[in-house]
Each structure stands twice: as C-alpha cells, then as structure tokens.
Enzyme design. Structure first.
Site, PDB file in Angstrom:
ATOM      1  N   GLY A   1      32.630  39.335  37.175  1.00 19.33           N
ATOM      2  CA  GLY A   1      33.837  38.689  36.994  1.00 19.33           C
ATOM      3  C   GLY A   1      34.768  39.095  38.088  1.00 19.33           C
ATOM      4  O   GLY A   1      35.752  38.345  38.083  1.00 19.33           O
ATOM      5  N   ASN A   2      34.337  40.034  38.825  1.00 21.75           N
ATOM      6  CA  ASN A   2      35.191  40.401  40.240  1.00 21.75           C
ATOM      7  C   ASN A   2      34.924  39.186  41.111  1.00 21.75           C
ATOM      8  O   ASN A   2      35.386  39.049  42.157  1.00 21.75           O
ATOM      9  CB  ASN A   2      34.689  41.506  40.841  1.00 21.75           C
ATOM     10  N   SER A   3      33.614  38.510  41.026  1.00 19.49           N
ATOM     11  CA  SER A   3      33.275  37.480  41.927  1.00 19.49           C
ATOM     12  C   SER A   3      34.343  36.537  42.383  1.00 19.49           C
ATOM     13  O   SER A   3      34.942  35.861  41.696  1.00 19.49           O
ATOM     14  CB  SER A   3      32.042  36.797  41.308  1.00 19.49           C
TER      15      SER A   3
ATOM     16  N   HIS B   1      28.696  30.837  43.219  1.00 18.97           N
ATOM     17  CA  HIS B   1      28.223  30.919  41.922  1.00 18.97           C
ATOM     18  C   HIS B   1      28.993  30.847  40.725  1.00 18.97           C
ATOM     19  O   HIS B   1      28.430  30.968  39.485  1.00 18.97           O
ATOM     20  CB  HIS B   1      27.255  32.135  41.999  1.00 18.97           C
TER      21      HIS B   1
ATOM     22  N   ASP C   1      27.765  31.326  49.511  1.00 18.03           N
ATOM     23  CA  ASP C   1      28.394  31.548  48.206  1.00 18.03           C
ATOM     24  C   ASP C   1      29.730  31.335  48.216  1.00 18.03           C
ATOM     25  O   ASP C   1      30.551  32.380  47.601  1.00 18.03           O
ATOM     26  CB  ASP C   1      27.768  33.179  47.905  1.00 18.03           C
TER      27      ASP C   1
END
Length: 271
Positions: A171-173, A71, A100
């Site tokens: 933003g950590n993704s 994503h 993901d």
C-alpha cells in the site's frame, strides 16, 4: 454521495459493509461450512468493476501529474485517486516495467506538489516515507514513517535503488521518500518479507525517476532545500500525496491471485 466515474459501480468500499447478499441456499449452510466471501458473488458480479487493490502516488506538477509504481497500476481496467472523499479517474500516460515507475495524469490542480532532489540519497541521510500502507484497513488517513538511508544499492546490487530502514508495507508502493527539505529522493517500491528480517526496504533513486520522466517529456521541478518547517512538511505530505485504487473485475482478481503479485489487494480478496 460518492462520485464514481461513468461505468463504475459502487460495490466494495474499504471500511464499509460489503453490499453482497447471500443466496438462500447458502444461508442454510451450517456455521462450520460458512462459505468464503468469493462464494457469495454471482457470475454476473464477477464482471463488475470493483476497487480491488491500492497504492500510493504523489503530485509532481501543478497540472496534475502523478508518480507511482508500475506494479500498482499494471493490469488495472481503470485507475482512480481519492480526493476529498471522492473517486477521480486518472489516465496512465507512461510506464517503465523494468524500473517499476508510472506517470498518471489527472485533471486536478493540486494544492501542493513535490519537487525532486537534485541529488540522489546519501548513506545515512534521514528520510520520511509518506503513503497509505495496508490501504484503508487501518484508517483512511495518510501515514508516515521515519528512518535513514542504509545502503546505496538494492537487491542484487541494483544501483537504481537504495535501501532504507524506514518502514514500508503493501500500500506504500509508489509513495514519496523525502528528505528534511521535503525534496523527493526516491519512490517507495519494495521490502523483503521474511521472518527475522527487518529494515530491508527499498526505494527507486530520484535520478532514475528524472530519467524516466524526461524521456516522456515531463520535466520535473528540482530543488535542494535543506530544511522546511514541520508545518510546511505536514502540509506537503497531506496535500501532495494521493491514495490510488486499481479497479478490476472479480474474474481479473481470481486470475492475478493465482500468480505472484505485488499488488496490495483489499482483505476481502485475500486467500
């Protein structure tokens, strides 16, 4: 001067003044009728590529392979990472929408790269999450949070994921979730965002990551180190984790914003 890959235009940069001028007709509007930032963008500018959203990734080989979330990069016209203050274009070579995950490839030979745990996380294991929560809104430096594994399944009994109380934010993704030995036990992916709910943060298990990379002919180096020094861990986190920019046009952003999206858009694009 910042390096931009061919075809890119410097326009919006985190922590910089936005390079967009008001039209004369708009300057005459009263303060009460102050236009939104998007109203200041001409139709020509809407087709210009801009760094629109951010995420995190991490090196998993000395040949420049990077892991992140699907994503983070889905729908992007181009994807770049930031290295030594410069944008470096990367290629998306594989992705898995269901789990993901995505594999990126850069021409960089990183100073450090992560090894993947031979085992999935166990209940109550201590973990560290590294990444760039909220993009560069707070600061440009990498950030870490600590916690433990609180469940061995994700939402709806999804056993491809696990739960942790280590803090996650947009933003950590795509960032690494590591144990005391610096081994990656998971990939940061999501959190439940509801008032009164805390500590419901999720990661994709290392076994799922290994299955994905193996199916795409990328053999990850596994490890089972029980502990490394604080200095070694700091160096690994700093040199092995990367900031990712997703480049879109303003028109792209407007379309995505009308839908439900997990992307961490920069504040100037938020409604």
């Amino acid at each position: 001067e910042d390096y931009l890959p061919p075809g890119f235009v410097k326009r919006f940069f985190p922590n910089d003044v936005k390079i967009v001028k008001k039209k004369k007709s708009e300057e005459k509007k009263s303060k009460k009728q102050k236009p939104k930032d998007q109203d200041l963008i001409s139709s020509d500018d809407k087709n210009t590529l801009v760094p629109a959203s951010s995420g995190t990734g991490f090196f998993v080989s000395n040949n420049g392979h990077i892991i992140t979330n699907d994503h983070v990069i889905v729908g992007c016209r181009n994807v770049t990472i930031t290295q030594e203050g410069k944008y470096v274009e990367v290629d998306v070579i594989a992705y898995d929408e269901r789990n993901d995950l995505a594999i990126l490839k850069s021409d960089i030979r990183p100073k450090k790269f992560y090894r993947i745990s031979k085992e999935d996380p166990k209940l109550m294991d201590d973990v560290v999450i590294a990444g760039y929560p909220l993009g560069n809104k707070v600061s440009t430096g990498i950030k870490t949070t600590k916690g433990s594994v609180t469940s061995l399944s994700g939402m709806g009994n999804n056993f491809s994921e696990f739960q942790t109380d280590a803090a996650l934010n947009k933003g950590n993704s795509g960032g690494p979730i590591i144990d005391k030995g610096g081994n990656v036990i998971g990939v940061a992916v999501a959190k439940i965002e509801k008032e009164g709910i805390e500590g419901f943060n999720f990661g994709i298990k290392s076994s799922v990551l290994k299955s994905f990379t193996n199916s795409n002919n990328l053999k990850l180096i596994t490890a089972s180190r029980s502990r490394i020094s604080q200095n070694q861990l700091t160096s690994l986190v700093t040199d092995g984790t990367v900031y990712i920019d997703c480049w879109l046009t303003i028109s792209d952003i407007e379309k995505i914003m009308k839908q439900s999206s997990e992307k961490a858009f920069y504040s100037e694009y938020q409604n």
